[in-house]
Structures are given as C-alpha cells and as structure tokens.
Design a protein around this motif. Structure first.
Motif, short mmCIF file in Angstrom:
data_model
loop_
_atom_site.label_atom_id
_atom_site.label_comp_id
_atom_site.label_asym_id
_atom_site.label_seq_id
_atom_site.Cartn_x
_atom_site.Cartn_y
_atom_site.Cartn_z
N PRO A 419 0.80 -1.23 0.00
CA PRO A 419 0.00 0.00 0.00
C PRO A 419 0.82 1.26 0.00
N GLU A 420 2.04 1.22 0.57
CA GLU A 420 2.85 2.44 0.63
C GLU A 420 3.31 2.91 -0.76
N LEU A 421 3.23 2.03 -1.76
CA LEU A 421 3.68 2.40 -3.10
C LEU A 421 2.64 3.23 -3.85
N THR A 422 1.38 2.83 -3.81
CA THR A 422 0.38 3.47 -4.67
C THR A 422 -0.95 3.80 -3.99
N GLN A 423 -1.20 3.28 -2.79
CA GLN A 423 -2.54 3.42 -2.21
C GLN A 423 -2.97 4.87 -2.05
N ARG A 424 -2.10 5.71 -1.51
CA ARG A 424 -2.50 7.11 -1.29
C ARG A 424 -2.67 7.86 -2.61
N GLY A 425 -2.10 7.33 -3.69
CA GLY A 425 -2.27 7.96 -4.99
C GLY A 425 -3.25 7.23 -5.89
N PHE A 426 -4.13 6.41 -5.29
CA PHE A 426 -5.07 5.61 -6.09
C PHE A 426 -6.00 6.52 -6.90
N GLY A 427 -6.53 7.56 -6.26
CA GLY A 427 -7.39 8.50 -6.98
C GLY A 427 -6.64 9.22 -8.08
N ALA A 428 -5.39 9.58 -7.81
CA ALA A 428 -4.57 10.24 -8.83
C ALA A 428 -4.31 9.32 -10.01
N LEU A 429 -4.06 8.04 -9.74
CA LEU A 429 -3.82 7.07 -10.82
C LEU A 429 -5.03 6.97 -11.74
N ARG A 430 -6.21 6.90 -11.16
CA ARG A 430 -7.43 6.83 -11.97
C ARG A 430 -7.57 8.06 -12.84
N PHE A 431 -7.31 9.22 -12.24
CA PHE A 431 -7.40 10.49 -12.96
C PHE A 431 -6.38 10.55 -14.10
N ILE A 432 -5.16 10.14 -13.83
CA ILE A 432 -4.10 10.19 -14.84
C ILE A 432 -4.43 9.28 -16.03
N ILE A 433 -4.90 8.08 -15.75
CA ILE A 433 -5.23 7.15 -16.84
C ILE A 433 -6.35 7.71 -17.69
N ARG A 434 -7.34 8.32 -17.05
CA ARG A 434 -8.43 8.91 -17.82
C ARG A 434 -7.92 10.00 -18.75
N VAL A 435 -7.07 10.89 -18.22
CA VAL A 435 -6.55 12.01 -19.02
C VAL A 435 -5.60 11.51 -20.10
N MET A 436 -4.74 10.57 -19.75
CA MET A 436 -3.68 10.08 -20.63
C MET A 436 -4.20 9.16 -21.73
N CYS A 437 -5.27 8.41 -21.42
CA CYS A 437 -5.72 7.36 -22.34
C CYS A 437 -7.13 7.54 -22.88
N LEU A 438 -8.05 8.06 -22.07
CA LEU A 438 -9.44 8.19 -22.51
C LEU A 438 -9.72 9.51 -23.22
N ASP A 439 -9.28 10.60 -22.60
CA ASP A 439 -9.61 11.92 -23.14
C ASP A 439 -8.98 12.16 -24.51
N CYS A 440 -7.88 11.48 -24.80
CA CYS A 440 -7.24 11.64 -26.12
C CYS A 440 -7.01 10.27 -26.75
N HIS A 441 -8.04 9.41 -26.65
CA HIS A 441 -7.87 8.04 -27.13
C HIS A 441 -7.64 7.98 -28.64
N ASP A 442 -8.30 8.83 -29.40
CA ASP A 442 -8.12 8.80 -30.86
C ASP A 442 -6.66 9.10 -31.23
N GLU A 443 -6.09 10.14 -30.61
CA GLU A 443 -4.69 10.50 -30.88
C GLU A 443 -3.74 9.40 -30.40
N LEU A 444 -4.07 8.80 -29.25
CA LEU A 444 -3.25 7.71 -28.70
C LEU A 444 -3.24 6.51 -29.65
N LYS A 445 -4.40 6.09 -30.10
CA LYS A 445 -4.49 4.94 -31.01
C LYS A 445 -3.75 5.20 -32.32
N HIS A 446 -3.96 6.40 -32.86
CA HIS A 446 -3.32 6.73 -34.13
C HIS A 446 -1.80 6.70 -33.99
#
Length: 520
Positions: A419-446
């Motif tokens: 838990p000391e590695l990622t637990q306190r940043g669990f919400g941040a990880l979800r947010f980052i993946i959404r921004v990095m992969c979902l919000d620009c999925h078309d550009e990422l896939k291309h």
C-alpha cells in the motif's frame, strides 16, 4: 328472428371497431412488455416470500448481479426461517456499479444529515471492494459488526486472516469484513485469438503487443473500481520488478534509491497502460460489458475481475468442459483481495442486518460461493465461481464439490500488495489514466499504430512515452491533492492542461514515426 341493427353493418362502424380492437391489442401488448420483466424479476429474486406476506424486511444495496442476489436471497430467507420461524423479504437495491452506489450513498446521507436522520433506510451494503468500504467507514456510515464478538474463533489466522498478500481482510474497527476473495486478471476469446494468430496471454504485458490493435476491451477506471484496481496491480508489478532489480548508486542514500526505483517502476507501469490503451477498441463505463463483449467476439481480450470472467466462462461451458471465453490470473501480477459486507448506520432492522453478515460468514454461506449446483451446500441454479474467504472451508470434502477446486491461499504467485507504493495515490492514478488514455484516445491509437507500423523507432517511442507531467512525485503530490480537493473546476482545468500535453506528444510521435529518424 331479430334482425341486426342496420348501423352495425355500416362500413364506417366496422372500420372503427377494427381500429379500436387493434389499438386495444397494442395497448395490452405494451403493458405486458412493461409488467412482465418486473413480475419475473420479483419471482426470480424472491420466489419464496412476497413483500406483503413477510414478517421482516431487509434492504440491501449491492453491485452484485442477479445470480448472486437470487442465490443468497433465497438461502438467507431459508436460514432465517429455520433459525427463528420468521419469514423475511430481501429487498435488493441495485442502482448500478460501485461508483453509482457511492454517489447514491453520498446524496442520501447528505439529505439525512440535513433532515437530522441517522440512517438512509438501507440495512446492508454488500459487495464492491475494500476501497469503497474503507471510505464509507471513514465517513462514519458503517456500524460496528457484532459477528466479531459473537464468533471470535472465525477471526483466527487459520480461518479469516486480518491481512494476506498485503490486502486487509477486515477493518481494524470491525466496521466491514470480507466475505469472498477477488483476483484481477484477463479474459480472452479463444476463437478470436486463433483467428488473429495470437497465443493466449499469461501476463499483463502481453496485452501491449500491437497484434491486439483495435481488439482490447477496457473500462474507464474513474467509473469502475475493479478495473482501477487491475490497473493498480499492473503498475505495482512493474514497481516490484524495478525495485527487486535496482542497485543503489555510489553516493546515494537509501531514501534516494527508493524514490528512484519507485519512479522508474511507476513510469514503466504507466507506459504499459498507454500501449494497452493504444490497442483498445473502446473504454466503457461498465466493467461488466468487457467479458460480455469478449464472449461475443466483439473484442479479443480485456481486463476484468475473476468473477466477471469466470461467470461467462461458466455460462458458455460446453459438454466437454471447454469454453470460448477463458479467464486467467496474470503471472505474479495480482494480489488476493476481498469483497466486503457492512451494516449501514441507522439500519431500519439492525438485528436482521447483523444476522445477514453472520450468515455470509457461516460455513453455509461460504460454501455457496463456489460449490456446484445440486451439491451439498451448493446453489440451486448456477455456480457463482467465487472463492470463499474462510480458509477452513478448503477441505478435500468440500473442494470435491467446488467449481474451482483450488486453494487460492496456496496459489498467489508471490505477489504482495504494498500500500505504501500506490494506495494514497489511487485516486490520482485513476485520474491520470483517464486524461492520458481516454480523453485523447483517438490520438493515442493513431500514434500507437504509426509506431507499430514503423517498428517502434526509439525517438518516436520516447515522445510517445513522455510522462514528465505525471511523474511519481507529481502524482503523489500536486495531482493527488488536487483530485482529492473539493475544487472541481480546478481539477477539470488540470485535466485540460495534462490532456493537451499528451495529445501534442502523441501527434508528434506519430509524425516522427512516419518520417523515420528525421525531425518533424
């Protein structure tokens, strides 16, 4: 003989009569379409006791599917009737997945506090992962469970351990307890993989192979808690590997070494998620859609928890035991966590609510999770394909009737959640993946397609993989604080800034890959 009135023979009346008959038939058919599912649902989920006939009533909010609700609803009704002679009606409340339940509870408790009410008319919260239960406990919405005092022998290390593989199995304040085990993994369609010429996956990293391009089913981690935990397992595995292989450089302190290897592992995990997302066909809001689409051949593979995958594997099983959908736990890539239950604060019937928890942890309730239909202690209709939390039910006598005759406590693959590695940043990880992969999925896939077609040239890959703005330090610092804040407008503005960074990087990486080693 009486003659029929002449007006009945009028063509206009006949036409009107025929029109009315058709309209009536259509209305009756529409009414039947609306009412039949409701009637059948009540018959299936509560076949023994109707609400108006029951002496007691229990309101349970849950993300569990209809199969689990039906089996546990009927079993608890029978158990309580035999124990007390009273009939009970189990009223299932199913607003959606864990995220939807969290929002419902937030709004209802806000209204209750405004009105001065202690509870919200709900007795039990059943299923959804330990993270959401921990948050509900922190907010003071769960009551202390009586089962810990009534059956202390159940909470011995040999029965239900307090923790295993780094995961908590019950709350230190006894406000929630795990009732079954959960692993995160991969479901895949055997027929589709054969057609694509791909070997079945065994590790998370296998899904990053460009051969999977356009065929991976994924879910939004900000909407699905189970998929978010799967991503966390993937990142932690990369961090574990990096920490294990890392060597402290001369002149560097242990603290500096730990930060360096954690940062490197974090970036490797996010880069792996980028590539898997580059292969994704879509991101859905519902984690249950993933195994369904994989089963239908609309996707080749996807991330899902064991129960979702194994349920479809069971549903599609042939007489020879084969199934076109398979689920696997990635090698060394997942911990063994629990699916909990808790009694809500201000429960309308606290005695019945506490009894439901006791039933779930009894051997009768535990066997129901994995025994085959028709076997001693098994379900009536279909195997639930989930693993009991109690160690002492994994006996040869019981396991001969299990749909999955393995002891998960002996098959963890050596993974330990830290838990000391990622637990306190669990919400941040979800947010980052959404921004990095979902919000620009078309550009990422291309960009990923351009890189794959060009043989993934080094400099283009570095542009594609640039994580400067979401480094481990930034994620655990400013990003985590902002996501946890109440300022949603500023969080949205951060998402726009980060999204712009990734979108530009993906576009540059794609152009660079097309042009080879020349600068764009």
């Amino acid at each position: 003989m009486m003659r029929k009135p002449t007006w009945l023979n009028w063509p206009r009346w006949k036409s009107l009569s025929s029109w009315l008959n058709r309209k009536t038939a259509v209305a009756v058919a529409m009414l039947a379409c609306v009412l039949t599912p409701l009637v059948l649902s009540r018959m299936k989920e509560n076949p023994q006791v109707a609400p108006e006939d029951a002496q007691r009533r229990i309101n349970i909010i849950t993300p569990h599917n209809e199969t689990i609700r039906r089996e546990f609803g009927e079993a608890f009704q029978s158990w309580w009737q035999e124990k007390t002679g009273e009939s009970v009606y189990v009223n299932w409340l199913t607003p959606g997945g864990t995220s939807e339940i969290r929002m419902v509870l937030d709004s209802q408790f806000a209204a209750a506090e405004k009105n001065g009410d202690e509870g919200v008319g709900i007795d039990v919260f059943f299923g959804g992962g330990d993270y959401v239960f921990s948050k509900q406990a922190e907010k003071g919405r769960l009551a202390k469970l009586e089962v810990f005092e009534q059956h202390p022998e159940w909470f011995d290390q040999k029965v239900i351990p307090q923790s295993f593989t780094g995961e908590q199995y019950y709350d230190a304040e006894h406000q929630w307890v795990g009732v079954c085990l959960t692993r995160f993994g991969i479901c895949y369609n055997t027929d589709t993989l054969k057609r694509l010429g791909i070997e079945p996956p065994t590790r998370w990293s296998d899904l990053a192979d460009p051969k999977y391009f356009g065929t991976i089913a994924m879910a939004d981690p900000t909407k699905s808690g189970s998929v978010a935990r799967a991503f966390e397992m993937l990142v932690q595995q990369q961090m574990h590997d990096t920490i294990a292989k890392g060597r402290r450089r001369p002149g560097k302190t242990q603290k500096q070494f730990q930060m360096r290897v954690r940062s490197e592992g974090w970036e490797k995990g996010l880069n792996l998620i980028q590539k898997i997302a580059g292969n994704a066909r879509y991101f859905t809001d519902s984690a249950t859609k993933i195994p369904r689409d994989v089963a239908q051949g609309d996707a080749a593979a996807g991330l899902c928890i064991d129960f979702y995958g194994l349920s479809y594997e069971e549903m599609l099983k042939q007489d020879d035991g084969s199934s076109r959908l398979r689920w696997i736990s990635p090698e060394g890539g997942t911990s063994l966590c629990v699916d909990p239950v808790g009694v809500m604060r201000g429960a309308p019937d606290p005695e019945l609510a506490q009894a439901f928890v006791t039933f779930l942890l009894s051997k009768q309730g535990q066997l129901l999770w994995n025994a085959k239909p028709g076997t001693p202690g098994g379900p009536k209709f279909r195997s639930l394909r989930r693993m009991p939390v109690r160690k002492d039910v994994y006996t040869p006598e019981n396991m001969q009737h299990f749909a999955d005759p393995e002891n998960p406590y002996l098959a963890t693959g050596g993974f330990v959640y830290r838990p000391e590695l990622t637990q306190r940043g669990f919400g941040a990880l979800r947010f980052i993946i959404r921004v990095m992969c979902l919000d620009c999925h078309d550009e990422l896939k291309h960009a990923w397609k351009e890189l794959a077609d060009a043989g993934i040239p080094d400099r283009a890959h570095k542009m594609f993989s640039d994580l400067t703005v979401v480094s481990y330090q930034n994620a655990m610092g400013g990003i985590r604080s902002q996501v946890a804040s109440e300022n949603k407008l500023e969080t949205a503005a951060m998402a726009v800034r980060l999204g712009r960074f990734f979108r530009q990087n993906y576009e540059r990486a794609g152009k660079f890959a097309r042009k080879g080693e020349k600068k764009p």
